[in-house]
Design an enzyme around this catalytic site. Structure first.
Site, PDB file in Angstrom:
ATOM      1  N   HIS A 193      -4.246  -1.787  -5.042  1.00 50.80           N
ATOM      2  CA  HIS A 193      -3.996  -3.117  -5.522  1.00 50.80           C
ATOM      3  C   HIS A 193      -4.938  -3.958  -5.237  1.00 50.80           C
ATOM      4  CE1 HIS A 193      -3.589  -3.903  -1.305  1.00 50.80           C
ATOM      5  NE2 HIS A 193      -2.768  -2.826  -1.220  1.00 50.80           N
ATOM      6  N   HIS A 235      -1.254  -9.503  -0.969  1.00 48.23           N
ATOM      7  CA  HIS A 235      -1.778  -8.583  -2.025  1.00 48.23           C
ATOM      8  C   HIS A 235      -1.403  -9.240  -3.527  1.00 48.23           C
ATOM      9  CE1 HIS A 235      -0.764  -4.738   0.092  1.00 48.23           C
ATOM     10  NE2 HIS A 235      -1.780  -5.575   0.733  1.00 48.23           N
ATOM     11  N   SER A 250       0.766  -1.192   0.030  1.00 48.49           N
ATOM     12  CA  SER A 250       0.107  -0.065  -0.052  1.00 48.49           C
ATOM     13  C   SER A 250       0.973   1.130   0.013  1.00 48.49           C
ATOM     14  CB  SER A 250      -0.926   0.024   1.187  1.00 48.49           C
ATOM     15  OG  SER A 250      -1.728  -1.120   1.114  1.00 48.49           O
ATOM     16  N   GLU A 276     -10.332   7.710   1.998  1.00 41.15           N
ATOM     17  CA  GLU A 276      -9.921   6.047   1.795  1.00 41.15           C
ATOM     18  C   GLU A 276     -10.873   5.144   2.409  1.00 41.15           C
ATOM     19  OE1 GLU A 276      -5.926   3.038   2.260  1.00 41.15           O
ATOM     20  OE2 GLU A 276      -6.484   4.608   3.838  1.00 41.15           O
TER      21      GLU A 276
HETATM   22 ZN   LIG Z   1      -3.295  -1.334   0.273  1.00 42.37          ZN
END
Ligand SMILES: [Zn+2]
Length: 457
Positions: free
Chosen positions: A325, A422, A104, A277
């Site tokens: 992502h 991820h 991130s 966010e």
């Molecule tokens: Zn992230």
């Protein structure tokens, strides 16, 4: 000869139709010079820019949300705002040194500055030099700036827009930067909403108090949001670290609540840049938790529903939404079965985290434990599911206890996961408002920052 002429005519008619289509798009003013066939394009530029990052929200999440949110009483699958606002895709790979799977921090640095860096970097390039972000540029331009997130406000994504640090783990140093770093003598961010008292109210330094001494308003509950006024900066910290899961929060649409307050305070003649966010979509993905994943998506979508109206009333506001992502390798169907059934998730109104916390605290006998889980899940458990709950070792780590329940929900919905981390798949880009067309088609995550810089300059 005649066939060729017909073809040419058809072509020029299509070209005219195409240009006619472009002319009616409200955000672009296209002048078609018939003699030279050159298109000159003059776009309107936005006064306000709202950048939304949905952390970890790969394409499977928006698709999942469409089926999850669908009204079962209508025959067709209803489109979501994600479907309506979708304009393109973005690659997310970090700097070469970190391979192709981003974290991130590197992705947020790319989205904020247009520069690829190593995994873990906060607003720094591969040589650990600070990079300018779109938030900085907006502030230099005299715009107001803000952020509202569901993680701690010093977490990777918001941190990368504000601070410069070699590691995302240095939360205290990042919190220090929020106060110490100045642009033209001013603090970088006018409005900060989210979690993180652990990093702002410390034994060694009370950054909250320092902000208050500088005239910032400080609040620590959602109920106080309405008391914030637009004549001073604002710091609102509602949890020690991240906010609770949307499922467990006293305000299940807290992202919308914070966004409404942030926009109200930030509106001014010079315009504003606001970062929002949905931080915990990613946390649900890491936890392989489809229950919380859909609740966090719902939190985001409720905010978007409000933003549709806000943007219509403030047509000079550009909204850009993307993910940094994808997380967990979420798949909608698993084990060779052609089935994904999220409907049963609607009856589950508690997070699995909270369920396990309850079980550990109550120390119930296995049969009582099973009755509690049955009541929480609200669907028929298979014999294997029941045996798994009865066999739970309550001394085990809560993560492995949570897994027992999450796997039951996965079996019910037929949800699949491929990783605890991820993945490198491209993410989607959504945009509406003046300048939205700049984000169309395929792009890299660094291009998103570059387009925003262009609109700011
Ligand atoms: Zn992230």
């Amino acid at each position: 000869m005649q066939t060729r002429l017909v073809k040419l005519l058809t072509l020029s008619i299509s070209a005219l139709t195409l240009s006619a289509c472009v002319i009616v798009t409200p955000d672009i003013n296209v002048q078609h010079d018939l003699d030279t066939h050159i298109f000159t394009k003059s776009e309107s530029t936005p006064k306000n820019i709202i950048m939304i990052v949905a952390d970890g929200m790969g394409p499977a999440y928006t698709t999942a949300y469409r089926y999850y949110a669908d009204d079962p009483n209508t025959p067709e699958i209803d489109a979501t705002i994600f479907d309506q606002w979708h304009v393109g895709n973005a690659s997310t790979y970090p700097a070469t040194i970190s391979g192709v799977v981003t974290d991130s921090a590197a992705s947020a640095t790319a989205l904020a500055s247009g520069i690829k860096s190593y995994n873990g970097a906060i607003g720094m390039d591969v040589n650990k030099q600070p990079v300018t972000t779109v938030l900085h540029r907006a502030k230099v331009k005299g715009m107001k700036t803000g952020l509202a997130v569901t993680s701690q406000i010093v977490h990777a994504t918001p941190a990368a827009y504000v601070a410069h640090n070699e590691s995302r783990q240095n939360y205290n140093a990042i919190a220090d930067s929020f106060f110490d770093d100045r642009i033209n003598g001013e603090h970088k961010v006018d409005v900060m909403l989210g979690g993180g008292t652990d990093y702002f109210i410390r034994d060694d330094r009370d950054i909250r108090q320092l902000f208050v001494d500088q005239g910032y308003q400080y609040i620590d509950s959602y109920a106080q949001l309405s008391s914030l006024t637009n004549d001073a900066g604002a710091l609102g910290l509602f949890a020690p670290v991240g906010l609770p899961w949307a499922l467990d929060d006293i305000d299940p649409s807290r992202l919308r609540t914070m966004a409404q307050t942030a926009t109200r305070i930030l509106e001014n003649n010079q315009g504003y840049f606001l970062l929002l966010e949905a931080s915990q979509v990613d946390w649900a993905g890491h936890g392989r938790d489809i229950n919380s994943a859909m609740a966090e998506m719902q939190d985001l979508h409720l905010m978007l529903e409000w933003l549709v109206e806000y943007q219509a009333q403030h047509p000079d506001t550009l909204v850009v939404l993307t993910a940094d992502h994808s997380t967990g390798g979420l798949t909608l169907a698993a084990n060779g079965e052609y089935r994904w059934e999220p409907a049963s998730l609607h009856a589950i109104t508690t997070s699995v985290t909270a369920m396990i916390k309850h079980l550990v605290n109550s120390a119930d006998e296995p049969t009582k434990r099973l009755a509690y889980i049955k009541a929480q899940l609200g669907f028929e458990l298979t014999q294997a599911d029941q045996d798994a709950v009865l066999a739970m070792d309550m001394n085990a780590k809560s993560r492995s206890l949570e897994d027992v329940i999450k796997r039951i929900i996965d079996r019910k919905t037929n949800t699949g996961w491929t990783t605890w981390g991820h993945t490198a798949v491209d993410v989607q880009v959504f945009a509406v408002g003046p300048g939205a067309e700049r984000f169309a088609g395929h792009q890299d995550n660094t291009d998103i920052a570059k387009r925003i810089f262009e609109l700011l300059d």
